[in-house]
Scaffold this motif. Structure first.
Motif: not given
Length: 80
Positions: A30-38, A61-75
């Motif tokens: 989703a581009g919320l992290a640059e790489d695995g370390v991040h 484990q995520l499934r379709a429809g789950d909402v992941v948030a990092v700061g103001d960004e959501r995917a």
């Protein structure tokens, strides 16, 4: 409704090929992290929420429809 509340950016739909997908993988996809370390650093620093709850397991484990948030960004993962 107009008011003093700032509007949050829309939830981005991120296509995935199959479910479940691990949180760490999804953060990168989703581009919320640059790489695995991040991704690991975000999770360990308690910066990631899934469906409004703090998530501290990178392998969650995520499934379709789950909402992941990092700061103001959501995917949200959606099956492709």
């Amino acid at each position: 409704m107009m008011g003093g509340m700032p509007t949050r950016p829309p939830i981005r739909q991120i296509p995935i090929r199959e479910e479940p997908i691990r949180l760490g993988q999804f953060l990168k996809l989703a581009g919320l992290a640059e790489d695995g370390v991040h991704a690991r650093e975000l999770v360990e620093s308690e910066a990631v929420q899934v469906n409004g709850r703090l998530e501290t397991r990178r392998g969650a484990q995520l499934r379709a429809g789950d909402v992941v948030a990092v700061g103001d960004e959501r995917a949200r993962p959606v099956l492709d």
